[in-house]
Design an enzyme around this catalytic site. Structure first.
Site, PDB file in Angstrom:
ATOM      1  N   GLY A  32       0.977  -1.194  -0.014  1.00 35.08           N
ATOM      2  CA  GLY A  32       0.124  -0.006  -0.108  1.00 35.08           C
ATOM      3  C   GLY A  32       0.832   1.261   0.139  1.00 35.08           C
ATOM      4  N   LYS A  33       0.205   2.136  -0.308  1.00 34.22           N
ATOM      5  CA  LYS A  33       0.959   3.535  -0.253  1.00 34.22           C
ATOM      6  C   LYS A  33      -0.015   4.764  -0.522  1.00 34.22           C
ATOM      7  CE  LYS A  33       5.379   4.876  -0.004  1.00 34.22           C
ATOM      8  NZ  LYS A  33       6.435   4.257   0.718  1.00 34.22           N
ATOM      9  N   GLY A  34       0.197   5.998   0.409  1.00 35.08           N
ATOM     10  CA  GLY A  34      -0.457   7.091   0.485  1.00 35.08           C
ATOM     11  C   GLY A  34       0.151   8.177   0.456  1.00 35.08           C
TER      12      GLY A  34
END
Length: 420
Positions: free
Chosen positions: A108-110
């Site tokens: 995941g990445k944000g």
């Protein structure tokens, strides 16, 4: 959406890497498609009232690449260049990284498109809390666990934890990693990524029969990763001769006092002006002769323009995607540089984040020595797997690492099947 993602140069680079490895693995088309594209792409607006009374709307993104192997794991960055394509690429790389390290996570990445350097502490807190609230339908300690990244730190994570826990009506420490120690963070987390880069670089020198003590190094970037890469290398007896950051670069043939440079950077805001070293052009610094070159800042810094000029023995990629595919081809043709690819070199951060998550679920704390020993054991195992796979198949280390990771994800996808 596919076309929009591929317009982003970072995602296009990640997709090109995936396609090359998928061809090597001869993945079936259905599995190939399911492994390549992210499960969820989430974009939210983040309205924030500034200290002067004005209101500005920021855009926040979160990409969950896959949940097939467990909850997604990945950082949250604040930077003016953040966009959905970049975040999707970073989530894909994180997916491979977790698989390579045999962690029970997807990638995941944000990120929020903002410049944290221009924001007050109060404004950053309000941005963080509002973004957390917007993310609540999509996150959880068994769904998506964030961590610090560029432009964020343990204070950001503390605000995130408090907002989520207040909403839940109880303390939920496993919702976030990279927290302060007294909020059930993990010992060793801050230094984990840089420590891992330095540890693996030293193992590469061992493989090349180059003595680690008195070896030389150049570190591009002096944020958390670059700082701790340089500090750990120095503790091994390596002379760190060149260090750069956004303000410029400094050089000392006899080695830089990394602790003193850190104090200088904390005081002045950068490495420029440090009286224990001379100024050097940052681009020229990358091409100076050294045993270890560690790009530990941003992506795409090793390009077709400088790849042929590198004079290092080991390229330890502390940053995500620091080497373009065109530069990779040049380095492969040269064949004289030992590459530790990013999904292995900088995996220390997510590995210790995993340790923090496990400690939170168990409500039990490990010592820093326990954390770093476990980290080094897991990095050594992954390093060995990559080298053996590369030798067995006649591959470079980057393709070998990516192939091991993508094969792992593909096998899980195949075993679980596809819900109608």
């Amino acid at each position: 959406m596919r076309a929009e993602l591929l317009k982003n140069p970072v995602f296009a680079m990640a997709a090109e890497q995936f396609d090359q490895v998928a061809d090597f693995l001869e993945l079936d088309d259905d599995i190939r498609e399911r492994c390549k594209w992210p499960k969820r792409l989430i974009t939210v607006t983040v309205p924030v009232r500034h200290d002067d009374g004005s209101t500005r709307v920021y855009f926040g993104h979160r990409v969950q690449h896959h949940l097939s192997r467990g909850p997604v794991k990945g950082g949250l960055r604040y930077h003016p260049d953040v966009d959905l394509g970049e975040v999707a690429a970073l989530a894909m790389w994180m997916n491979w990284k977790c698989a390579l390290m045999d962690l029970p996570f997807g990638g995941g990445k944000g990120g929020i498109n903002c410049d944290p350097r221009t924001l007050s502490v109060g404004e950053k807190e309000r941005i963080t809390r509002r973004f957390t609230m917007e993310m609540i339908p999509f996150i959880g300690e068994e769904i998506d666990v964030m961590a610090p990244d560029m432009g964020t730190d343990e204070q950001t994570m503390a605000w995130f934890l408090d907002t989520y826990s207040t909403h839940a009506g109880k303390m939920v420490p496993g919702i976030i990693t990279g927290k302060p120690i007294n909020l059930q963070g993990s010992e060793g987390r801050i230094r984990a990524t840089g420590h891992g880069v330095a540890f693996l670089a030293s193992r590469a020198l061992n493989k090349l029969a180059v003595p680690v003590r008195d070896a030389s190094a150049v570190v591009q970037g002096f944020g958390n990763v670059g700082l701790h890469t340089a500090l750990t290398l120095s503790s091994y007896g390596v002379e760190v001769r060149g260090i750069s950051d956004v303000t410029g670069a400094v050089w000392n043939d006899k080695g830089i006092d990394v602790q003193a440079l850190s104090r200088h950077a904390d005081t002045t805001g950068g490495v420029v002006g440090f009286d224990g070293a001379d100024a050097i052009d940052p681009e020229e610094m990358l091409c100076q002769p050294c045993d270890i070159l560690a790009p530990a800042a941003c992506g795409m810094v090793i390009t077709c323009d400088n790849a042929s000029k590198l004079r290092c023995k080991v390229l330890a990629e502390g940053a995500n995607g620091p080497t373009t595919p065109e530069a990779d081809a040049i380095l492969a043709e040269r064949g004289d540089i030992f590459i530790i690819p990013d999904i292995l070199a900088n995996a220390g951060g997510v590995t210790v984040s995993y340790f923090e998550w496990v400690q939170n679920l168990q409500r039990y704390r490990w010592t820093e020595r326990e954390v770093l020993t476990r980290l080094e054991t897991m990095l050594e195992a992954a390093f060995t797997r990559v080298l053996q796979f590369a030798e067995r198949h006649g591959l470079g280390q980057r393709v070998a690492a990516q192939a091991l990771a993508i094969q792992t994800v593909a096998e899980v996808k195949s075993q679980r099947g596809m819900f109608p």
